[in-house]
Design a protein around this motif. Structure first.
Motif, mmCIF file in Angstrom:
data_model
loop_
_atom_site.group_PDB
_atom_site.id
_atom_site.type_symbol
_atom_site.label_atom_id
_atom_site.label_comp_id
_atom_site.label_asym_id
_atom_site.label_seq_id
_atom_site.Cartn_x
_atom_site.Cartn_y
_atom_site.Cartn_z
ATOM 1 N N TYR A 243 0.975 -1.130 0.015
ATOM 2 C CA TYR A 243 -0.035 0.064 0.026
ATOM 3 C C TYR A 243 0.936 1.262 0.224
ATOM 4 O O TYR A 243 1.810 1.352 0.802
ATOM 5 C CB TYR A 243 -0.881 0.023 1.097
ATOM 6 C CG TYR A 243 -1.848 1.097 1.159
ATOM 7 C CD1 TYR A 243 -2.844 1.073 0.313
ATOM 8 C CD2 TYR A 243 -2.050 2.093 2.030
ATOM 9 C CE1 TYR A 243 -3.915 2.212 0.212
ATOM 10 C CE2 TYR A 243 -2.740 3.234 1.956
ATOM 11 C CZ TYR A 243 -3.980 3.268 1.055
ATOM 12 O OH TYR A 243 -4.739 4.279 1.184
ATOM 13 N N GLU A 244 0.699 2.023 -0.969
ATOM 14 C CA GLU A 244 1.502 3.304 -1.073
ATOM 15 C C GLU A 244 0.709 4.510 -0.973
ATOM 16 O O GLU A 244 -0.141 4.664 -1.796
ATOM 17 C CB GLU A 244 2.322 3.080 -2.462
ATOM 18 C CG GLU A 244 3.303 4.154 -2.909
ATOM 19 C CD GLU A 244 4.007 4.350 -3.932
ATOM 20 O OE1 GLU A 244 4.155 5.180 -4.846
ATOM 21 O OE2 GLU A 244 4.202 3.168 -4.390
ATOM 22 N N ILE A 245 1.236 5.362 -0.247
ATOM 23 C CA ILE A 245 0.390 6.686 0.006
ATOM 24 C C ILE A 245 1.778 7.754 -0.482
ATOM 25 O O ILE A 245 3.106 8.000 -0.113
ATOM 26 C CB ILE A 245 0.330 7.066 1.377
ATOM 27 C CG1 ILE A 245 -0.424 6.034 1.985
ATOM 28 C CG2 ILE A 245 -0.211 8.268 1.522
ATOM 29 C CD1 ILE A 245 -0.509 6.007 3.493
ATOM 30 N N ASN A 246 1.338 8.744 -1.490
ATOM 31 C CA ASN A 246 2.204 9.734 -2.106
ATOM 32 C C ASN A 246 1.641 11.184 -1.690
ATOM 33 O O ASN A 246 0.539 11.247 -2.141
ATOM 34 C CB ASN A 246 2.435 9.493 -3.571
ATOM 35 C CG ASN A 246 3.638 10.631 -4.103
ATOM 36 O OD1 ASN A 246 2.761 11.626 -4.722
ATOM 37 N ND2 ASN A 246 4.613 10.517 -3.899
ATOM 38 N N TYR A 247 2.426 11.950 -1.030
ATOM 39 C CA TYR A 247 2.005 13.337 -0.657
ATOM 40 C C TYR A 247 2.708 14.314 -1.668
ATOM 41 O O TYR A 247 3.952 14.715 -1.362
ATOM 42 C CB TYR A 247 2.280 13.755 0.675
ATOM 43 C CG TYR A 247 1.403 12.628 1.857
ATOM 44 C CD1 TYR A 247 0.134 13.060 2.263
ATOM 45 C CD2 TYR A 247 2.103 11.594 2.312
ATOM 46 C CE1 TYR A 247 -0.545 12.357 3.232
ATOM 47 C CE2 TYR A 247 1.529 11.105 3.389
ATOM 48 C CZ TYR A 247 0.284 11.421 3.647
ATOM 49 O OH TYR A 247 -0.683 10.497 4.879
ATOM 50 N N PRO A 248 2.233 14.534 -2.764
ATOM 51 C CA PRO A 248 2.959 15.596 -3.491
ATOM 52 C C PRO A 248 3.374 16.855 -2.906
ATOM 53 O O PRO A 248 4.564 17.412 -3.032
ATOM 54 C CB PRO A 248 1.904 16.004 -4.696
ATOM 55 C CG PRO A 248 1.070 14.793 -4.712
ATOM 56 C CD PRO A 248 0.820 14.528 -3.098
ATOM 57 N N GLU A 249 2.618 17.376 -2.246
ATOM 58 C CA GLU A 249 3.095 18.767 -1.535
ATOM 59 C C GLU A 249 4.107 18.620 -0.307
ATOM 60 O O GLU A 249 4.875 19.406 -0.389
ATOM 61 C CB GLU A 249 1.804 19.434 -0.669
ATOM 62 C CG GLU A 249 2.233 20.703 -0.036
ATOM 63 C CD GLU A 249 0.929 21.305 0.621
ATOM 64 O OE1 GLU A 249 1.043 22.198 1.591
ATOM 65 O OE2 GLU A 249 -0.251 20.993 0.394
ATOM 66 N N LEU A 250 4.079 17.519 0.428
ATOM 67 C CA LEU A 250 4.912 17.000 1.220
ATOM 68 C C LEU A 250 6.358 16.558 0.498
ATOM 69 O O LEU A 250 7.281 16.174 1.430
ATOM 70 C CB LEU A 250 4.392 16.113 2.348
ATOM 71 C CG LEU A 250 3.144 16.898 3.234
ATOM 72 C CD1 LEU A 250 2.871 15.670 3.988
ATOM 73 C CD2 LEU A 250 3.769 18.155 3.947
ATOM 74 N N LYS A 251 6.420 16.024 -0.558
ATOM 75 C CA LYS A 251 7.310 15.367 -1.342
ATOM 76 C C LYS A 251 7.692 14.064 -0.471
ATOM 77 O O LYS A 251 8.815 13.819 -0.139
ATOM 78 C CB LYS A 251 8.416 16.196 -1.640
ATOM 79 C CG LYS A 251 8.325 17.418 -2.487
ATOM 80 C CD LYS A 251 9.325 18.382 -2.693
ATOM 81 C CE LYS A 251 9.225 19.470 -3.506
ATOM 82 N NZ LYS A 251 10.130 20.352 -3.640
#
Length: 315
Positions: A243-251
């Motif tokens: 399960y992958e979580i990517n936060y663009p704003e937080l890089k």
């Protein structure tokens, strides 16, 4: 006329039931109790039925304890340490949001996760603990999440309570953070994802969503406590789900690896983000890799003769 009297009687009994139910929890403010009860009714979705397999594993009088080798990014460098995930079921009081001491029909059964991390930064140690309480029926957000970190400079503490909104209490030795109390709108909690994997991974949120990062990440990086855009996915390879979580704003990208069959054991994780401050800031990846796993009623094992159990966990 008889029908009218019958309706009145039914409404009177219904009102009495509501009154008695709202008085079960002895809180300082009765209006607060009513508000909390109303909140539970408004936010609950249909309860997921528990399988016999789930009951046999999670209600056998033991906790599941898993130890991990920890590689932790802190102050722009990698640190070696250990982490432990302790999963256990327990009854939870929805009003005052603490573990129930006694059996009561109003209790909510939860799967609790206590996560501990210990590592050294230079001369001084870090000790971190996070607790999350998630309903086993998978029908609402975590009821409560708490976090604390201790090191030689001082300690910080934060707690989230699931009420009408998420109520946040945070205390820190930093002047800029200090003592804070505020509310934020509800969104998926990163902290509850770990519990949800063990309860019902088929219901994990997939796609572009709003997610509140873990209390540990927010407090140790001093980011704003709010929901961020997150892009999530679930993939499978060789019997292992990721399960992958990517936060663009937080890089930042978090990957949690777990077995694709019940009881969905968590084998490892990788958390990639910009760590450090100023010129020392760089992209690093914190990792947890399983050492060993046991199931045992650890709360009964507090004698010196029980120290060998730590050896079995590689601690």
């Amino acid at each position: 006329m008889k029908l009218l009297k019958l309706n009145k009687a039914v409404y009177s009994i219904f009102g009495l039931v509501i009154l008695l139910s709202s008085c079960k929890e002895k809180l300082k403010n009765n209006s607060d109790t009513l508000a909390m009860s109303t909140t539970v009714i408004k936010t609950e979705a249909p309860k997921k039925e528990l399988s016999q397999e789930f009951k046999d594993y999670w209600y056998n009088g033991s906790a599941e304890i898993t130890s991990y080798n920890l590689e932790q990014a802190r102050y722009g460098e990698m640190r070696e340490g250990s982490a432990v995930l302790i999963f256990v079921t327990e009854p939870f009081l929805p009003g005052i949001q603490v573990k129930a001491d006694n059996s009561n029909e109003s209790n909510i059964p939860v799967l609790k996760l206590n996560t501990t991390k210990n590592y050294i930064t230079g001369i001084y140690p870090y000790s971190i603990m996070t607790s999350s309480f998630y309903p086993v029926h998978d029908n609402q957000h975590a009821l409560k999440v708490s976090f604390s970190a201790q090191e030689w400079c001082g300690h910080v503490y934060a707690q989230l309570n699931n009420k009408d909104d998420f109520e946040i209490m945070s205390h820190s030795y930093f002047e800029s953070e200090g003592d804070q109390d505020y509310q934020i709108e509800k969104a998926v909690l990163e902290n509850e994802i770990w519990n949800k994997i063990r309860v019902n991974p088929e219901n994990l949120p997939i796609g572009e969503i709003k997610m509140i990062p873990s209390l540990e990440f927010i407090r140790t990086t001093h980011e704003e406590f709010k929901a961020y855009k997150a892009i999530t996915s679930l993939t499978e390879k060789d019997g292992m789900n990721t399960y992958e979580i990517n936060y663009p704003e937080l890089k930042r990208t978090l990957k949690i690896n777990f077995e694709n069959k019940f009881p969905y054991l968590i084998e490892s994780w990788a958390d990639t983000f910009h760590d450090g401050f100023g010129d020392n800031k760089k992209v690093l990846t914190s990792k947890g890799t399983r050492i060993n796993r046991i199931t045992t009623p650890y709360w009964q094992q507090k004698s010196n003769k029980d120290l060998s159990l730590r050896d079995s966990l590689g601690l």
